[in-house]
Motif scaffolding. Structure first.
Motif, PDB file in Angstrom:
ATOM      1  N   ASP A   1      -7.374  -1.492  -7.871  1.00 36.92           N
ATOM      2  CA  ASP A   1      -7.324  -0.437  -6.689  1.00 36.92           C
ATOM      3  C   ASP A   1      -6.806   0.909  -6.940  1.00 36.92           C
ATOM      4  O   ASP A   1      -7.286   1.893  -6.664  1.00 36.92           O
ATOM      5  CB  ASP A   1      -6.599  -1.207  -5.578  1.00 36.92           C
ATOM      6  CG  ASP A   1      -7.253  -2.176  -4.869  1.00 36.92           C
ATOM      7  OD1 ASP A   1      -8.479  -1.847  -4.633  1.00 36.92           O
ATOM      8  OD2 ASP A   1      -6.947  -2.953  -4.411  1.00 36.92           O
TER       9      ASP A   1
ATOM     10  N   SER B   1      -7.126  -0.929   7.114  1.00 35.19           N
ATOM     11  CA  SER B   1      -8.097  -2.156   7.558  1.00 35.19           C
ATOM     12  C   SER B   1      -8.427  -3.250   6.744  1.00 35.19           C
ATOM     13  O   SER B   1      -9.425  -3.953   6.909  1.00 35.19           O
ATOM     14  CB  SER B   1      -9.543  -1.087   7.064  1.00 35.19           C
ATOM     15  OG  SER B   1      -9.809  -0.867   5.664  1.00 35.19           O
ATOM     16  N   THR B   2      -7.327  -3.541   6.204  1.00 35.94           N
ATOM     17  CA  THR B   2      -7.128  -4.941   5.551  1.00 35.94           C
ATOM     18  C   THR B   2      -5.709  -5.602   5.442  1.00 35.94           C
ATOM     19  O   THR B   2      -4.786  -4.888   5.787  1.00 35.94           O
ATOM     20  CB  THR B   2      -7.508  -4.786   4.057  1.00 35.94           C
ATOM     21  OG1 THR B   2      -7.513  -6.141   3.180  1.00 35.94           O
ATOM     22  CG2 THR B   2      -6.740  -3.794   3.359  1.00 35.94           C
TER      23      THR B   2
ATOM     24  N   TRP C   1       0.621  -1.211  -0.020  1.00 30.96           N
ATOM     25  CA  TRP C   1       0.080  -0.038  -0.084  1.00 30.96           C
ATOM     26  C   TRP C   1       0.926   1.168  -0.117  1.00 30.96           C
ATOM     27  O   TRP C   1       0.604   2.325  -0.686  1.00 30.96           O
ATOM     28  CB  TRP C   1      -1.059   0.049   1.182  1.00 30.96           C
ATOM     29  CG  TRP C   1      -2.123  -0.921   1.091  1.00 30.96           C
ATOM     30  CD1 TRP C   1      -2.266  -2.051   1.525  1.00 30.96           C
ATOM     31  CD2 TRP C   1      -3.380  -0.664   0.325  1.00 30.96           C
ATOM     32  NE1 TRP C   1      -3.231  -2.658   1.226  1.00 30.96           N
ATOM     33  CE2 TRP C   1      -4.041  -1.787   0.332  1.00 30.96           C
ATOM     34  CE3 TRP C   1      -3.651   0.381  -0.452  1.00 30.96           C
ATOM     35  CZ2 TRP C   1      -5.275  -1.776  -0.139  1.00 30.96           C
ATOM     36  CZ3 TRP C   1      -4.916   0.216  -0.956  1.00 30.96           C
ATOM     37  CH2 TRP C   1      -5.731  -0.837  -0.853  1.00 30.96           C
TER      38      TRP C   1
ATOM     39  N   ARG D   1      -8.584   8.566   3.434  1.00 29.28           N
ATOM     40  CA  ARG D   1      -9.259   7.686   2.805  1.00 29.28           C
ATOM     41  C   ARG D   1      -8.536   6.427   2.197  1.00 29.28           C
ATOM     42  O   ARG D   1      -8.868   5.271   2.469  1.00 29.28           O
ATOM     43  CB  ARG D   1     -10.474   7.945   1.832  1.00 29.28           C
ATOM     44  CG  ARG D   1     -11.294   9.057   2.131  1.00 29.28           C
ATOM     45  CD  ARG D   1     -12.454   9.326   1.410  1.00 29.28           C
ATOM     46  NE  ARG D   1     -13.385  10.388   1.677  1.00 29.28           N
ATOM     47  CZ  ARG D   1     -14.446  10.843   0.985  1.00 29.28           C
ATOM     48  NH1 ARG D   1     -14.516  10.248  -0.183  1.00 29.28           N
ATOM     49  NH2 ARG D   1     -15.393  11.648   1.460  1.00 29.28           N
TER      50      ARG D   1
ATOM     51  N   ASP E   1      -7.336   4.914   5.760  1.00 30.85           N
ATOM     52  CA  ASP E   1      -8.372   3.847   6.084  1.00 30.85           C
ATOM     53  C   ASP E   1      -8.409   2.502   5.394  1.00 30.85           C
ATOM     54  O   ASP E   1      -8.501   1.483   6.127  1.00 30.85           O
ATOM     55  CB  ASP E   1      -9.603   4.655   5.914  1.00 30.85           C
ATOM     56  CG  ASP E   1      -9.678   5.795   7.169  1.00 30.85           C
ATOM     57  OD1 ASP E   1      -8.968   5.908   7.924  1.00 30.85           O
ATOM     58  OD2 ASP E   1     -10.843   6.530   6.709  1.00 30.85           O
ATOM     59  N   ARG E   2      -8.441   2.637   4.256  1.00 24.85           N
ATOM     60  CA  ARG E   2      -8.399   1.471   3.365  1.00 24.85           C
ATOM     61  C   ARG E   2      -7.080   0.588   3.607  1.00 24.85           C
ATOM     62  O   ARG E   2      -7.281  -0.673   3.563  1.00 24.85           O
ATOM     63  CB  ARG E   2      -8.519   1.789   1.937  1.00 24.85           C
ATOM     64  CG  ARG E   2      -8.903   0.587   0.941  1.00 24.85           C
ATOM     65  CD  ARG E   2      -9.412   1.258  -0.545  1.00 24.85           C
ATOM     66  NE  ARG E   2      -9.646   0.050  -1.234  1.00 24.85           N
ATOM     67  CZ  ARG E   2     -10.205   0.097  -2.591  1.00 24.85           C
ATOM     68  NH1 ARG E   2     -10.507   1.431  -2.924  1.00 24.85           N
ATOM     69  NH2 ARG E   2     -10.714  -0.932  -3.327  1.00 24.85           N
ATOM     70  N   SER E   3      -6.217   1.264   3.669  1.00 25.81           N
ATOM     71  CA  SER E   3      -4.769   0.240   3.694  1.00 25.81           C
ATOM     72  C   SER E   3      -4.737  -0.117   5.036  1.00 25.81           C
ATOM     73  O   SER E   3      -4.034  -1.474   5.177  1.00 25.81           O
ATOM     74  CB  SER E   3      -3.668   1.136   3.367  1.00 25.81           C
ATOM     75  OG  SER E   3      -3.458   2.339   4.314  1.00 25.81           O
TER      76      SER E   3
END
Length: 498
Positions: free
Chosen positions: A216, A207-208, A173, A200, A203-205
């Motif tokens: 992506d 949360s996974t 990421w 954002r 948050d995405r990077s």
């Protein structure tokens, strides 16, 4: 009731004294002098090679260990089969050595300093101008931890903890962020729009655990168009804070707290949990306390909606698990009606912490085939009228009463009236999982007196069933049935745990 705002402390606005200045040094293509062929020197050489440095190793062949010999065969290490001398430091960016004696260490240190080269003698702090810390490697994201040589094992323990918080895919990421930065900067002006995009992205990077896929990059870049065209809307995350011990937080809860702009927290959330939140986040106490003036649920809902519509990332922090006796259903319903994205992060509920504290299986197959979580009070402060007491009094189950401190006498009376034996094992825990935790175990008919002993100034959890027999035999502040009539439980401010 007006919520209480807790701004960051003054200490967060200043830099406390530092033992060393943490610096990340670009060594790509730079020359480094290394003296010694030990395993310790080999580890340092491996780090240097990983940074892109070219390593000149000065060491007689007979002193080159197996680990160093394996590195010499790779690109990046040039072996000079003789000891170092004062002429080796020319054009070097760094100098390192593994020296057996104090005299050799002093000589290497002085020679490197005379040549103007920063120097480190392995495991000899007096001859080190810089130090190596414990490293968490998600390059280009790199975290280095130093204890200034005071406690290397502590540094390693901190590294292990950080390793668990940072997803392994963060490396990919971060690489994607590098690739997108130029395009994002061209599309979004500096300021709120660009910040929202990267928030954002983060948050995405975080949360996974999955690396970014082929599509992506395009999906994220499409977000830049939406940020320009549409007004920003935030989100709300309902987070379970667990029973109090900050170490019982989930990794996902930690990430949510670290990403929050606003935190609305319950009265029962521990200060240790709040310490783990993002320091810049605004905090509002919105707790509902038994017997005291409380923040109304409608006011809490309004606050979440208002902050989210202002583009804030809101964390609604609830003790225990947000979906157990936490009125999360009402909050989710209101947020979805307002079109606000909402997510739920589960937490460890107090009953699980109780079982762990007592080392008691709530569903031990010899005693219980089911477990029930029961609210110990209604909105009116008494036992709910809809409870099926005949069913709760039946054998073969474990019942955990939440928020039942002030209704313990009524719970005992209802169960005994439905035929539950007076000697049924009971466990009462106050402030479960916290440093001030108190326990009591004994018989059902002694429960009212036990509450009088323990008090209800802290969250109280009551467990009833045969699974608590072993804990009852161990004995924790046991109260005899004859004391019950003389020790009615007092009224209290806090009477529950979630």
């Amino acid at each position: 009731m007006r919520p209480i705002s807790l701004p960051p402390s003054d200490a967060s606005e200043r830099i406390a004294p530092l033992a060393k200045l943490p610096v990340f040094w670009n060594l790509s293509g730079k020359r480094v002098v290394l003296a010694g062929g030990s395993d310790g020197a080999a580890w340092k050489a491996e780090l240097l090679i990983a940074c892109g440095a070219t390593v000149d190793l000065y060491c007689p062949c007979e002193d080159v260990g197996d680990s160093m010999a394996a590195l010499v065969e790779k690109d990046g290490v040039t072996h000079h089969p003789h000891p170092w001398h004062c002429g080796v430091f020319a054009r070097a960016a760094l100098a390192l050595a593994d020296c057996e004696t104090e005299d050799e260490a002093r000589a290497f240190f002085c020679a490197a300093r005379a040549a103007g080269v920063p120097v480190n003698v392995i495991d000899k702090p007096a001859y080190c101008q810089f130090q190596f810390g414990s490293i968490v490697n998600r390059s280009p994201v790199i975290v280095s931890i130093s204890t200034d040589g005071a406690a290397p094992i502590l540094g390693q323990a901190i590294r292990r903890r950080i390793e668990t918080l940072l997803p392994p895919a963060l490396k990919q990421w971060a690489a994607l962020a590098q690739a997108l930065r130029g395009t994002v900067n061209a599309r979004l002006a500096p300021g709120p729009e660009r910040r929202r995009f990267w928030e954002r992205f983060v948050d995405r990077s975080l949360s996974t655990n999955a690396a970014p896929g082929a599509g992506d990059a395009a999906t994220l870049l499409a977000e830049t168009d939406r940020l320009v065209e549409a007004p920003s809307i935030g989100s709300v995350t309902l987070v379970g804070a667990g029973p109090g011990d900050a170490e019982l937080l989930t990794l996902k809860a930690m990430r949510a707290l670290q990403a929050a702009d606003v935190i609305l927290f319950d009265d029962l959330v521990s200060s240790e949990v709040l310490e783990l939140a993002r320091r810049e986040a605004k905090r509002f106490l919105v707790g509902k306390r038994g017997g005291r003036e409380s923040c109304k649920q409608d006011d809490i809902n309004d606050m979440m909606v208002r902050f989210a519509k202002d583009g804030k990332r809101v964390v609604r922090l609830k003790s225990g698990d947000p979906m157990i006796f936490g009125r999360a259903g009402e909050e989710i319903e209101r947020l979805e009606a307002e079109g606000i994205p909402v997510e739920v992060v589960p937490g460890i509920t107090a009953a699980s912490a109780m079982a762990a504290s007592l080392k008691t299986s709530l569903t031990h197959r010899n005693h219980a085939q089911q477990v029930r979580f029961v609210t110990g009070h209604s909105r009116h402060g008494v036992l709910p009228a809809t409870l099926d007491w005949a069913s709760l009094a039946a054998p073969g189950q474990t019942s955990i009463f939440y928020m039942g401190g002030r209704t313990a006498s009524a719970i005992t009376a209802e169960l005994c009236a439905r035929g539950m034996p007076a000697d049924t094992p009971v466990a009462v825990l106050s402030a479960v999982s916290r440093a001030r935790e108190r326990r009591w175990t004994g018989r059902l008919d002694a429960l009212p007196a036990a509450i009088g002993e323990i008090g209800v100034d802290e969250p109280v959890l009551i467990g009833i069933g045969a699974v608590f027999a072993a804990a009852a035999r161990a004995g924790h502040r046991d109260v005899t049935p004859s004391q019950a009539a003389d020790n009615p439980p007092p009224r209290a401010a806090r009477h529950g745990a979630r």
